[in-house]
Design an enzyme around this catalytic site. Structure first.
Site, mmCIF file in Angstrom:
data_model
loop_
_atom_site.group_PDB
_atom_site.id
_atom_site.type_symbol
_atom_site.label_atom_id
_atom_site.label_comp_id
_atom_site.label_asym_id
_atom_site.label_seq_id
_atom_site.Cartn_x
_atom_site.Cartn_y
_atom_site.Cartn_z
ATOM 1 C CE1 TYR A 164 -3.670 2.509 0.529
ATOM 2 C CE2 TYR A 164 -2.468 3.261 2.469
ATOM 3 C CZ TYR A 164 -3.488 3.436 1.552
ATOM 4 O OH TYR A 164 -4.314 4.530 1.644
ATOM 5 C CG ASP A 252 5.637 3.607 1.056
ATOM 6 O OD1 ASP A 252 5.899 4.218 2.114
ATOM 7 O OD2 ASP A 252 4.491 3.481 0.604
ATOM 8 C CE LYS A 280 0.530 4.867 8.321
ATOM 9 N NZ LYS A 280 0.600 4.154 7.063
#
Ligand SMILES: *Cc1c(COP(=O)(O)O)cnc(C)c1O
Length: 453
Positions: A164, A252, A280
């Site tokens: 994702y 990522d 995050k």
């Protein structure tokens, strides 16, 4: 107005509405949420669509715990899907945010906090010479892909099934996390043209790439199809294949960055990408993302180069203060201690659940933990889907929630124990998991696998 809107949640939780909306229970709040927010949630992964029932509405958090609006306490392993590393409401973060807020929340001119956070990131990640700050992981991956295309003059992007990378059009195909939980092939509303140059390939296999490819984007440790560690040689093979074809490799690290170790997954594995995406942890719970890489690659960005990328709130003073507070608070020894604690936890968790009679896999990478109800280790999205299809996760989730342990309400998310989860809290999770697994196993044996919806 909230007082007016709290009128009629007939489905009724305890307390139900009245002038003080906060007196309402979980059901009342979710009822109100559904009236004014599609599906009642601002991100689909928060819904209980995959597990059944009504989400708890959080009133506050402290360390490893959250409390819902009914005052019930949960041992929280969601931790904002990895955005929180120090635990909820850590004083270092709270103080930094308050201090920053007193000086103004956004300016539209350079500010010190963004320089300090960029320096902190570049100092910790070998090979990452520059970063540009954005406001979400989605923006980071979207912008990294644009840079890769601008820098190479090529269009094609290779991504891995089950990884994702946020919800930008070009990267949703074969997405993990909520895209997988809801069983979507990608998303409606994404025109064929937007994904015409996206190639989706299986994780943990080095694909054939050629000189039409701008970049290969990968979660170096996949954490959105459950937790799937990279197979030995996979990342090294990707690096070599990219070098051979003049393709940029994008890691990522929105989850892994500053979580799997002080320098993230690239430092941990020794494989250096050309571009990194962060998010995050680096926002300390506020909205942040970043993309970075070598100076020569990022030189294509405006104002110096032709690739446009921008953001009114990029490098926001509150977010950079919170992120910097986290990075400065966590020492390399904290990462080691946490990884040691979590390794023991993962072994105990596997023993407790397996001992109750369920097939279980508990992969672990640093402090990241996965949970698959499967007889064999999971190495890609196909196997992760097969594990999720049994429905055991949903039953286990509900049994854990009744024991006041909060897991993510979907089978494709990792567990996020952090620095607030000490031995004691992790032992509590293990004890609850043993009980919960026994309950799930008993129901499964008595009434067949489809029981207890
Ligand atoms: C969460 C996540 C994103 C998206 O970040 P947002 O801040 O939700 O936009 C991108 N990549 C990975 C690996 C993620 O886990």
């Amino acid at each position: 107005m909230s007082a007016g809107a709290s009128g009629g949640p007939g489905a009724g939780g305890p307390g139900g509405g009245g002038a003080a909306g906060a007196a309402g229970g979980n059901a009342a709040w979710f009822h109100r949420a559904r009236r004014v927010i599609p599906g009642g949630v601002d991100s689909p992964v928060r819904s209980f669509a995959a597990v059944g029932g009504t989400p708890y509405t959080v009133a506050r958090g402290q360390g490893a715990y959250v409390w819902d609006v009914e005052g019930r306490r949960y041992l929280d392993l969601v931790q904002s899907y990895g955005a929180v590393l120090l635990g909820h409401a850590h004083p270092a973060v709270t103080e930094a945010v308050l201090r920053a807020a007193r000086d103004g929340t956004t300016f539209g001119a350079p500010s010190r906090g963004e320089v300090l956070l960029a320096e902190a990131i570049c100092d910790r990640v070998p090979g990452c010479e520059q970063v540009r700050l954005v406001s979400s992981g989605t923006e980071a991956t979207m912008s990294a892909v644009r840079v890769a295309r601008g820098a190479t003059g090529r269009d094609r992007v290779v991504k891995f099934d089950g990884c994702y990378h946020g919800h930008a059009d070009a990267l949703l195909a074969g997405g993990g996390s909520g895209v997988a939980t809801l069983g979507l092939p990608g998303s409606a509303g994404v025109p064929a043209g937007a994904v015409a140059d996206t190639v989706v390939v299986p994780y943990n296999q080095v694909p054939e790439i050629d000189d039409r490819v701008a970049c290969v984007i990968v979660e170096p440790v996949a954490a959105n199809m459950g937790l799937v560690p990279p197979a030995p040689g996979f990342l090294q093979g990707l690096r070599r294949a990219c070098d051979d074809a003049g393709v940029l490799l994008v890691f990522d690290e929105v989850i892994t960055g500053f979580r799997v170790g002080p320098g993230g997954a690239s430092a941990l594995t020794g494989v250096r990408p050309d571009l990194w995406c962060f998010g995050k942890v680096i926002g300390g719970g506020l909205p942040v993302g970043a993309f970075g890489g070598r100076r020569d690659v990022l030189g294509v960005l405006a104002p110096d180069g032709p690739v446009y990328q921008a953001g009114t709130l990029s490098g926001n003073p509150l977010a950079t203060a919170a992120g910097l507070a986290v990075l400065e608070h966590v020492a390399p020894a904290d990462h080691r201690d946490l990884a040691d604690r979590v390794a023991a936890f993962a072994a105990d968790l596997a023993a407790a659940i397996g001992g109750a009679g369920l097939d279980v896999q508990v992969p672990v990478v640093g402090p990241l933990v996965g949970l698959f109800f499967a007889p064999e280790p999971v190495g890609d999205h196909r196997q992760a889907r097969a594990s999720a299809a049994s429905g055991t996760y949903a039953r286990f989730f509900a049994a854990m929630l009744r024991r006041q342990v909060a897991l993510a309400p979907g089978p494709y998310e990792a567990l996020f124990p952090g620095l607030a989860h000490g031995r004691h809290e992790l032992d509590e999770v293990v004890a609850a998991a043993g009980d919960a697994a026994a309950e799930v196993a008993a129901v499964g044996a008595g009434r067949g696998p489809a029981a207890a919806g």
